[in-house]
Design a protein around this motif. Structure first.
Motif, PDB file in Angstrom:
ATOM      1  N   LYS A  57       0.599  54.302  11.971  1.00 36.46           N
ATOM      2  CA  LYS A  57       0.533  53.157  11.053  1.00 36.46           C
ATOM      3  C   LYS A  57       0.851  51.874  11.800  1.00 36.46           C
ATOM      4  O   LYS A  57       0.241  50.836  11.549  1.00 36.46           O
ATOM      5  CB  LYS A  57       1.537  53.327   9.907  1.00 36.46           C
ATOM      6  CG  LYS A  57       1.185  54.399   8.903  1.00 36.46           C
ATOM      7  CD  LYS A  57       2.272  54.446   7.843  1.00 36.46           C
ATOM      8  CE  LYS A  57       2.001  55.549   6.843  1.00 36.46           C
ATOM      9  NZ  LYS A  57       3.091  55.655   5.848  1.00 36.46           N
ATOM     10  N   GLN A  58       1.822  51.950  12.679  1.00 34.42           N
ATOM     11  CA  GLN A  58       2.174  50.812  13.518  1.00 34.42           C
ATOM     12  C   GLN A  58       2.874  51.321  14.773  1.00 34.42           C
ATOM     13  O   GLN A  58       3.618  52.306  14.718  1.00 34.42           O
ATOM     14  CB  GLN A  58       3.080  49.823  12.765  1.00 34.42           C
ATOM     15  CG  GLN A  58       4.387  50.420  12.303  1.00 34.42           C
ATOM     16  CD  GLN A  58       5.263  49.468  11.514  1.00 34.42           C
ATOM     17  OE1 GLN A  58       6.045  49.896  10.701  1.00 34.42           O
ATOM     18  NE2 GLN A  58       5.145  48.185  11.747  1.00 34.42           N
ATOM     19  N   ASN A  61       7.415  51.529  16.322  1.00 32.35           N
ATOM     20  CA  ASN A  61       8.167  52.025  15.175  1.00 32.35           C
ATOM     21  C   ASN A  61       8.898  53.283  15.661  1.00 32.35           C
ATOM     22  O   ASN A  61       8.260  54.196  16.183  1.00 32.35           O
ATOM     23  CB  ASN A  61       7.199  52.356  14.035  1.00 32.35           C
ATOM     24  CG  ASN A  61       7.872  52.925  12.800  1.00 32.35           C
ATOM     25  OD1 ASN A  61       8.765  53.766  12.886  1.00 32.35           O
ATOM     26  ND2 ASN A  61       7.416  52.489  11.629  1.00 32.35           N
ATOM     27  N   PRO A  88      -1.918  49.028  15.593  1.00 33.99           N
ATOM     28  CA  PRO A  88      -1.454  47.682  15.257  1.00 33.99           C
ATOM     29  C   PRO A  88       0.066  47.577  15.295  1.00 33.99           C
ATOM     30  O   PRO A  88       0.773  48.580  15.163  1.00 33.99           O
ATOM     31  CB  PRO A  88      -1.972  47.490  13.824  1.00 33.99           C
ATOM     32  CG  PRO A  88      -2.006  48.880  13.257  1.00 33.99           C
ATOM     33  CD  PRO A  88      -2.401  49.767  14.412  1.00 33.99           C
ATOM     34  N   SER A  89       0.562  46.374  15.468  1.00 30.21           N
ATOM     35  CA  SER A  89       2.005  46.141  15.449  1.00 30.21           C
ATOM     36  C   SER A  89       2.525  45.991  14.025  1.00 30.21           C
ATOM     37  O   SER A  89       3.728  46.074  13.786  1.00 30.21           O
ATOM     38  CB  SER A  89       2.356  44.887  16.265  1.00 30.21           C
ATOM     39  OG  SER A  89       1.671  43.760  15.751  1.00 30.21           O
ATOM     40  N   GLU A  90       1.609  45.783  13.071  1.00 28.56           N
ATOM     41  CA  GLU A  90       1.963  45.720  11.659  1.00 28.56           C
ATOM     42  C   GLU A  90       1.139  46.758  10.907  1.00 28.56           C
ATOM     43  O   GLU A  90       0.010  47.059  11.288  1.00 28.56           O
ATOM     44  CB  GLU A  90       1.695  44.325  11.084  1.00 28.56           C
ATOM     45  CG  GLU A  90       2.551  43.230  11.713  1.00 28.56           C
ATOM     46  CD  GLU A  90       2.302  41.871  11.090  1.00 28.56           C
ATOM     47  OE1 GLU A  90       1.462  41.790  10.167  1.00 28.56           O
ATOM     48  OE2 GLU A  90       2.932  40.895  11.523  1.00 28.56           O
ATOM     49  N   ALA A  91       1.706  47.288   9.822  1.00 27.45           N
ATOM     50  CA  ALA A  91       1.023  48.337   9.054  1.00 27.45           C
ATOM     51  C   ALA A  91      -0.124  47.737   8.263  1.00 27.45           C
ATOM     52  O   ALA A  91       0.055  47.254   7.146  1.00 27.45           O
ATOM     53  CB  ALA A  91       2.016  49.036   8.130  1.00 27.45           C
ATOM     54  N   SER A  92      -1.323  47.777   8.840  1.00 24.09           N
ATOM     55  CA  SER A  92      -2.489  47.134   8.240  1.00 24.09           C
ATOM     56  C   SER A  92      -3.706  48.043   8.306  1.00 24.09           C
ATOM     57  O   SER A  92      -4.103  48.468   9.396  1.00 24.09           O
ATOM     58  CB  SER A  92      -2.799  45.827   8.975  1.00 24.09           C
ATOM     59  OG  SER A  92      -4.098  45.362   8.689  1.00 24.09           O
ATOM     60  N   GLN A  96      -6.236  48.978  11.637  1.00 23.44           N
ATOM     61  CA  GLN A  96      -6.490  50.343  12.101  1.00 23.44           C
ATOM     62  C   GLN A  96      -7.978  50.611  12.283  1.00 23.44           C
ATOM     63  O   GLN A  96      -8.365  51.354  13.185  1.00 23.44           O
ATOM     64  CB  GLN A  96      -5.893  51.354  11.119  1.00 23.44           C
ATOM     65  CG  GLN A  96      -4.382  51.527  11.257  1.00 23.44           C
ATOM     66  CD  GLN A  96      -3.862  52.672  10.411  1.00 23.44           C
ATOM     67  OE1 GLN A  96      -4.132  52.754   9.213  1.00 23.44           O
ATOM     68  NE2 GLN A  96      -3.111  53.563  11.035  1.00 23.44           N
ATOM     69  N   ASN A 116      -2.906  53.873   6.803  1.00 24.08           N
ATOM     70  CA  ASN A 116      -2.274  52.822   6.012  1.00 24.08           C
ATOM     71  C   ASN A 116      -2.926  52.657   4.651  1.00 24.08           C
ATOM     72  O   ASN A 116      -2.417  51.935   3.795  1.00 24.08           O
ATOM     73  CB  ASN A 116      -2.322  51.480   6.763  1.00 24.08           C
ATOM     74  CG  ASN A 116      -1.214  51.369   7.797  1.00 24.08           C
ATOM     75  OD1 ASN A 116      -0.067  51.680   7.525  1.00 24.08           O
ATOM     76  ND2 ASN A 116      -1.564  50.927   8.995  1.00 24.08           N
ATOM     77  N   ASP A 219       6.982  48.441   5.411  1.00 23.63           N
ATOM     78  CA  ASP A 219       7.429  49.011   6.691  1.00 23.63           C
ATOM     79  C   ASP A 219       7.766  47.916   7.703  1.00 23.63           C
ATOM     80  O   ASP A 219       7.596  48.083   8.918  1.00 23.63           O
ATOM     81  CB  ASP A 219       6.394  49.982   7.266  1.00 23.63           C
ATOM     82  CG  ASP A 219       6.745  51.434   6.919  1.00 23.63           C
ATOM     83  OD1 ASP A 219       7.870  51.680   6.441  1.00 23.63           O
ATOM     84  OD2 ASP A 219       5.892  52.316   7.123  1.00 23.63           O
ATOM     85  N   ASP A 220       8.245  46.809   7.183  1.00 22.79           N
ATOM     86  CA  ASP A 220       8.719  45.703   8.009  1.00 22.79           C
ATOM     87  C   ASP A 220      10.229  45.592   7.822  1.00 22.79           C
ATOM     88  O   ASP A 220      10.714  45.527   6.682  1.00 22.79           O
ATOM     89  CB  ASP A 220       8.024  44.405   7.595  1.00 22.79           C
ATOM     90  CG  ASP A 220       8.537  43.200   8.374  1.00 22.79           C
ATOM     91  OD1 ASP A 220       8.058  42.977   9.487  1.00 22.79           O
ATOM     92  OD2 ASP A 220       9.437  42.494   7.851  1.00 22.79           O
TER      93      ASP A 220
END
Length: 354
Positions: A57-58, A61, A88-92, A96, A116, A219-220
């Motif tokens: 997802k990221q 993590n 990705p560095s963020e769950a997007s 993906q 995600n 998830d941040d």
């Protein structure tokens, strides 16, 4: 995979004894490598040189570092494949998709992805499959039509039951208001667990627990911290928080540990021992649950390799051997089940290192 002490390993093996079932990924060279006694045909083996790509997802993590780099990577080395992790560095979901397209173009034999979004990845994943890649989902599934197998860390029912049991025990017999701090609003696994938790809460034995809110930290870490803070501001009578996400539960624990609510508002969820150890020891958290994420990634890698080698197809009833974890069987809808959640407490948390 993550290292454990002798005591932890014994516990982990006992937990894994309750686990069952699995699956795997695409095509490559013809040289035999690891024997697969569970596969059909006496000479069936995983091919060498398979490209197994993990798409979490990221990245960055801790949970996916354990599952991919300490689990999947170990497995790929065992069957002499080529391991990679990207994402990705963020769950997007949209982020993906671009990684899936790149991995397909690079000729990945198996793409192991934690989705995600249930449907947003389907177009790209099916194009990758048409190009020859096998697709294994783990941790968070897509629509079954978009992949070959799903490595389920535990059943939704098992996770939900454990989460409600833990928060009920933490809050005590008088019950009260509770809230859920989730990951993203579209996360397949989170939504399935939340629905099952609502089913558990409807049972007579949980009648004194009242779910007042479900919020999303995406998830941040910082957003999850703020959402936990916001819950207490909006619900001053809140007795407990359930956060079935490793990022969320750690962020909520960090907030509670430094607030006036420490020891008053109870917290449980799904976390890793290394994230949660300090909060268990300082009394912020009494107990939480998880499976061993490194075992999840390890099993996912072997499933991808078994699919790519033609040892299984993803259809129900197929069997293969996942290295030291032993033989697994593919279940309905291509699901391979790792097992039930394990509960971590002050008494056992130092037996684990992941």
């Amino acid at each position: 995979m993550a290292a454990t002490s002798r005591g932890g390993r014994a516990i982990a093996l006992a937990v894994l004894a309750a686990f069952s079932l699995a699956v795997t990924g695409c095509a490559a060279q013809e040289e035999p490598a690891t024997p697969q006694p569970g596969a059909s045909g006496a000479a069936a083996t995983i091919k060498e040189g398979l490209k197994i790509a993990f798409l979490p997802k990221q990245v960055n993590n801790p949970y996916f570092d354990a599952s991919d780099n300490k689990g999947g990577k170990v497995a790929v080395a065992e069957f002499k494949g080529v391991y990679s992790q990207t994402g990705p560095s963020e769950a997007s979901p949209s982020a993906q998709v671009s990684y899936i397209n790149t991995l397909s173009q690079q000729g990945a034999d198996a793409i192991v992805v934690s989705a995600n979004d249930k449907d947003a990845l389907c177009g790209a994943l099916n194009e990758a499959r048409q190009a020859g890649a096998k697709v294994v989902t783990y941790d968070s599934d897509t629509n079954p039509a978009c992949r070959d197998a799903f490595i389920n860390q535990a059943s939704a029912e098992g996770i939900a039951a454990s989460q409600i049991k833990l928060i009920s025990e933490a809050v005590g017999p008088d019950g009260g208001e509770i809230a859920i701090l989730s990951a993203t609003a579209n996360a397949t696994n989170q939504n399935a667990w939340i629905e099952m938790m609502k089913t558990e809460l409807a049972k007579p034995e949980n009648a004194k627990l009242k779910l007042v809110a479900t919020v999303y930290g995406d998830d941040d870490d910082q957003k999850s911290f703020q959402e936990a803070q916001g819950l207490l501001a909006r619900y001053p009578d809140l007795k407990g928080i359930v956060s079935p996400t490793t990022v969320g539960v750690a962020a909520a624990a960090r907030y509670l540990s430094g607030s006036e609510y420490k020891g008053k508002v109870r917290l449980t969820g799904l976390g890793t021992p290394n994230q949660m150890r300090a909060y268990v020891k300082d009394g912020t958290v009494g107990s939480f649950a998880l499976w061993n994420p490194s075992e999840l990634g390890y099993l996912a890698a072997y499933t991808g390799a078994a699919l790519a080698s033609g040892l299984i197809t993803g259809k129900e009833g197929g069997t293969f051997t996942a290295g030291r974890l032993g033989e697994y069987t593919v279940g309905e809808d291509g699901v391979v089940l790792l097992g039930d959640p394990f509960v971590f407490t002050a008494e056992n948390i130092d037996d684990f290192d992941f």
